[in-house]
Design a protein around this motif. Structure first.
Motif, PDB file in Angstrom:
ATOM      1  N   GLU A 365      54.337 160.140   0.733  1.00  0.00           N
ATOM      2  CA  GLU A 365      54.397 158.079   1.355  1.00  0.00           C
ATOM      3  C   GLU A 365      55.567 158.555   2.750  1.00  0.00           C
ATOM      4  OE1 GLU A 365      55.796 155.307  -1.308  1.00  0.00           O
ATOM      5  OE2 GLU A 365      54.672 156.947  -3.373  1.00  0.00           O
ATOM      6  N   TYR A 393      45.139 160.330  -1.639  1.00  0.00           N
ATOM      7  CA  TYR A 393      44.765 159.967  -1.806  1.00  0.00           C
ATOM      8  C   TYR A 393      43.801 160.406  -3.451  1.00  0.00           C
ATOM      9  CZ  TYR A 393      39.363 158.222  -3.632  1.00  0.00           C
ATOM     10  OH  TYR A 393      38.182 157.484  -4.578  1.00  0.00           O
ATOM     11  N   ASP A 395      46.149 162.190  -5.122  1.00  0.00           N
ATOM     12  CA  ASP A 395      47.729 162.300  -5.734  1.00  0.00           C
ATOM     13  C   ASP A 395      47.542 161.618  -6.627  1.00  0.00           C
ATOM     14  OD1 ASP A 395      50.061 162.830  -6.518  1.00  0.00           O
ATOM     15  OD2 ASP A 395      50.934 163.322  -4.681  1.00  0.00           O
ATOM     16  N   PRO A 396      47.699 161.739  -7.971  1.00  0.00           N
ATOM     17  CA  PRO A 396      47.887 160.398  -8.860  1.00  0.00           C
ATOM     18  C   PRO A 396      49.461 159.558  -9.002  1.00  0.00           C
ATOM     19  CG  PRO A 396      47.659 162.117 -10.482  1.00  0.00           C
ATOM     20  CD  PRO A 396      47.751 162.778  -8.836  1.00  0.00           C
ATOM     21  N   VAL A 398      51.172 158.924  -6.422  1.00  0.00           N
ATOM     22  CA  VAL A 398      51.326 158.371  -5.659  1.00  0.00           C
ATOM     23  C   VAL A 398      50.627 156.851  -5.952  1.00  0.00           C
ATOM     24  CG1 VAL A 398      50.831 157.725  -2.366  1.00  0.00           C
ATOM     25  CG2 VAL A 398      51.492 160.155  -3.897  1.00  0.00           C
ATOM     26  N   THR A 399      50.838 155.386  -5.518  1.00  0.00           N
ATOM     27  CA  THR A 399      50.242 153.933  -5.892  1.00  0.00           C
ATOM     28  C   THR A 399      51.018 153.156  -4.651  1.00  0.00           C
ATOM     29  OG1 THR A 399      52.429 153.716  -7.317  1.00  0.00           O
ATOM     30  CG2 THR A 399      50.379 154.882  -8.665  1.00  0.00           C
ATOM     31  N   GLY A 400      50.371 152.497  -4.555  1.00  0.00           N
ATOM     32  CA  GLY A 400      51.027 150.787  -3.772  1.00  0.00           C
ATOM     33  C   GLY A 400      49.795 151.021  -2.805  1.00  0.00           C
ATOM     34  N   ASP A 401      51.107 150.754  -1.636  1.00  0.00           N
ATOM     35  CA  ASP A 401      50.313 150.307  -0.666  1.00  0.00           C
ATOM     36  C   ASP A 401      49.484 151.471   0.312  1.00  0.00           C
ATOM     37  OD1 ASP A 401      50.791 148.122  -0.431  1.00  0.00           O
ATOM     38  OD2 ASP A 401      53.383 147.751   0.561  1.00  0.00           O
ATOM     39  N   TRP A 402      50.428 152.499  -0.110  1.00  0.00           N
ATOM     40  CA  TRP A 402      49.744 154.008   0.697  1.00  0.00           C
ATOM     41  C   TRP A 402      48.722 155.186  -0.353  1.00  0.00           C
ATOM     42  CZ3 TRP A 402      50.407 155.008   5.451  1.00  0.00           C
ATOM     43  CH2 TRP A 402      52.170 154.858   5.332  1.00  0.00           C
ATOM     44  N   GLN A 403      48.106 154.343  -1.343  1.00  0.00           N
ATOM     45  CA  GLN A 403      47.479 154.395  -2.009  1.00  0.00           C
ATOM     46  C   GLN A 403      46.491 154.265  -1.548  1.00  0.00           C
ATOM     47  OE1 GLN A 403      45.040 156.314  -3.948  1.00  0.00           O
ATOM     48  NE2 GLN A 403      46.219 157.496  -4.495  1.00  0.00           N
ATOM     49  N   GLU A 404      46.195 152.811  -1.439  1.00  0.00           N
ATOM     50  CA  GLU A 404      45.800 151.662  -0.945  1.00  0.00           C
ATOM     51  C   GLU A 404      44.641 151.790   0.659  1.00  0.00           C
ATOM     52  OE1 GLU A 404      47.258 147.775  -1.340  1.00  0.00           O
ATOM     53  OE2 GLU A 404      46.825 148.153  -3.178  1.00  0.00           O
ATOM     54  N   GLU A 407      42.758 155.267   0.530  1.00  0.00           N
ATOM     55  CA  GLU A 407      41.501 154.634  -0.384  1.00  0.00           C
ATOM     56  C   GLU A 407      40.530 153.559   0.891  1.00  0.00           C
ATOM     57  OE1 GLU A 407      42.207 151.783  -3.448  1.00  0.00           O
ATOM     58  OE2 GLU A 407      42.730 153.383  -4.588  1.00  0.00           O
TER      59      GLU A 407
END
Length: 625
Positions: A365, A393, A395-396, A398-404, A407
């Motif tokens: 991130e 993408y 890496d489980p 990493v969540t939130g805005d960067w994962q979006e 995607e």
């Protein structure tokens, strides 16, 4: 006199220990993995040797398969008369006259090291040595500039062009071109040493944020050839790559090149990684007690050195009283997995973002956030940015805005509906924090934009798609939109600049329409378009003069810099043109660039064979207003 006797005794002890060591095979294991050496016996007596018969008959009788052992002579054996005279016999050692205390005080460090026998001797066969004359990364056949490009240039002017460039360019494509020149295998200008030439190039690469390229160029020169100037940039390279152990071969053989605080702290770190952690930490503790070095610098060094061996200790890094970030602090911090406070990083400048974007030990991130600066500057390519987002993408963690966002990038490539793919790209662009970050997102989506079909339904959005394609050089894909976009619009202007191989002038009616409809402050976008077309020779001479006068651009007016780059272009000096173009493109954003400078840069690059880069720089100027 007592000191002289002590020194003589020390010399005898060192020499005796060295002689004994020759009889045993040398261990290749690091010291931390070696078994403790057995305690040597107090005395050693050489075994008596039988007298060997002399003469040809004896040589014939000796079996050919039996090798005669070579034994290091012990002190006092065989060459006693030579030792007494002060000269060592063959295979023995030399007992030199012990200097007085006054002579010791006047000795240089190298003379003292020679006295103790601690000077490192570089024993490399000539065929294994690398030539200093063409140090670099890219040969001419690999895309680099010709090796003799600067060989006949004025050394002082080249030094000024390299040393006075602050490293921050308004143009992404200008940055890429300057990096290509700096990493080329080039012969230094006449009158400049290869070491000074390499040091100037590596220093500029570091200021540009090109840490990996700087390290590659530095490592193309043998450490035995380093000078203090090269040693200085070597410290900068390994600071900014957070690889302080990379300095250790330099410290082991050329440790006397520098004598600054950070250099000596790096020596202590290398001492720890050679297996002497306790000694290294003791040195750092003494430096802490002196109180002359900022505490945070020493604490970070202790934490880095403490990771090397058994002598570990708990080190707490306190940032409360730290007001500035330095390459030393940041390199050590990310090297031991520490994230400095945001207040320090926000004020540190974009150079630290470039370091972060390239640092594999930093979290995804943080690297993605830094990539918004590094991509716009030219430090990261489209492929590198896509690779970074693909890691996010998958890496489980990493969540939130960067994962979006990861995607969204995937959707921009994989969705079947072109409108849906464009919507995914637009979501990435619109979530950027500012113009520079938005341009970095356009670099990110360049390959996805190049896959979009040219159609009337997306004609209104074509300027953003075309700008995205051109940010990564997809000019052929961008030209597919030429029949679709309206004449005189922003898309038309970008394609008029980007079109490869165009020889005919543009229609002045379409250019007049572009100028009339330009809503940028002071019609700056139109001014850049005119300057770019003039530099690419896509306007007639009369039109150039007319538009220049009507818009007060001053394209044909000269300065010392414009005369220098024009002269270099006329004599076909491509390397000097690139250096001068980089010098003229310094600045934090395109508001620092003038249409007159853009005209001379584009024109000079076109004349010396960099027509593709000239087109991309001109289009970038229009796209980023």
């Amino acid at each position: 006199m007592r000191a002289a006797y002590l020194l003589a005794g020390a010399a005898l002890a060192v020499s005796s220990a060295w002689a004994v060591a020759q009889d045993a095979p040398e261990s290749l294991l690091p010291k931390m993995f070696q078994e403790p050496a057995p305690t040597p016996s107090p005395t050693r007596t050489a075994a008596p040797r039988p007298a060997a018969p002399a003469g040809p008959a004896a040589d014939a009788a000796r079996p050919a398969a039996v090798a005669t052992p070579v034994v290091q002579a012990l002190p006092g054996e065989g060459a006693a008369a030579d030792h007494a005279a002060g000269e060592g016999g063959e295979g023995g050692f030399s007992l030199k006259r012990v200097p007085t205390l006054e002579e010791l005080a006047e000795m240089s460090p190298d003379e003292f090291a020679d006295l103790l026998g601690s000077n490192v001797v570089f024993d490399m066969p000539p065929q294994a040595r690398r030539s200093m004359e063409r140090a670099g990364l890219l040969g001419e056949s690999e895309g680099g500039l010709p090796a003799d490009s600067l060989a006949r240039q004025n050394a002082r002017l080249i030094e000024l062009a390299l040393s006075e460039n602050k490293g921050r360019l308004v143009s992404r494509w200008g940055h890429i071109l300057l990096r290509r020149m700096l990493v080329s295998r080039l012969v230094p200008p006449e009158g400049m040493s290869p070491q000074d030439f390499l040091a100037l190039r590596v220093a500029l690469l570091l200021r540009m944020g090109e840490t990996d390229a700087a390290r590659a160029v530095l490592q193309d020169m043998d450490i035995a050839d380093y000078t203090p100037a090269v040693g200085s940039v070597a410290l900068g390279v390994y600071e900014k790559t957070a690889d302080f152990t990379g300095l250790c071969p330099v410290m082991a053989t050329q440790g006397s090149l520098q004598d600054g605080t950070e250099w000596n702290l790096a020596k202590a770190i290398c001492e720890a990684f050679r297996g002497n952690s306790a000694v290294a930490l003791s040195k750092l503790d003494r430096e802490m007690a002196r109180g002359k070095t900022p505490k945070v610098d020493l604490l970070l060094a202790q934490k880095y050195a403490g990771a090397a061996g058994k002598a570990r200790r708990a080190v707490t890094i306190e940032w409360d009283n730290v007001s500035t970030m330095t390459p030393w602090r940041y390199g050590l911090a990310i090297g031991v997995g520490i994230e400095p406070p945001a207040r320090l990083m926000d004020a540190a400048g974009p150079g630290y973002s470039y370091v972060t974007a390239l640092a594999p030990m930093v979290g995804l991130e943080r690297r993605a956030a830094a990539a918004d600066r590094a991509g716009a500057a030219g430090v990261l390519s489209n492929a590198a940015m896509v690779d970074l987002y693909s890691q996010i993408y998958s890496d489980p963690g990493v969540t939130g805005d960067w994962q979006e966002r990861a995607e969204s990038l995937r959707d921009a490539y994989t969705l079947e509906d072109p409108q849906a793919r464009f919507a995914a790209m637009k979501a990435l662009w619109d979530s950027a924090g500012g113009p520079s970050e938005r341009y970095a997102r356009e670099v990110l989506t360049a390959a996805a934009a190049a896959r979009m079909p040219a159609g009337e339904d997306l004609a209104d959005d074509a300027p953003a798609l075309i700008a995205s394609m051109l940010s990564a050089g997809f000019d052929a894909n961008a030209m597919r939109w030429a029949p679709v976009v309206p004449s005189g619009g922003q898309s038309w202007g970008l394609l008029a600049l980007a079109a490869p191989g165009r020889t005919s002038p543009v229609e002045t009616g379409s250019l007049d329409k572009f100028i009339d409809e330009d809503g940028s402050a002071g019609k700056r976008r139109a001014a850049f378009l005119v300057a770019g077309l003039a530099g690419l020779d896509r306007l007639g001479a009369d039109e150039v003069e007319r538009y220049s006068n009507d818009m007060s651009l001053g394209l044909v007016e000269g300065t010392r810099w414009t005369r220098a780059i024009d002269t270099a272009a006329q004599r076909g000096d491509s390397a000097s043109v690139v250096l001068l173009a980089g010098f003229g493109m310094q600045g934090s954003n395109w508001s620092r660039m003038t249409p007159r400078y853009l005209f001379h840069i584009v024109s000079a690059l076109r004349q010396v064979g960099f027509e593709g880069e000239a087109r991309m720089i001109a289009a970038e100027a229009v796209a980023r207003v």
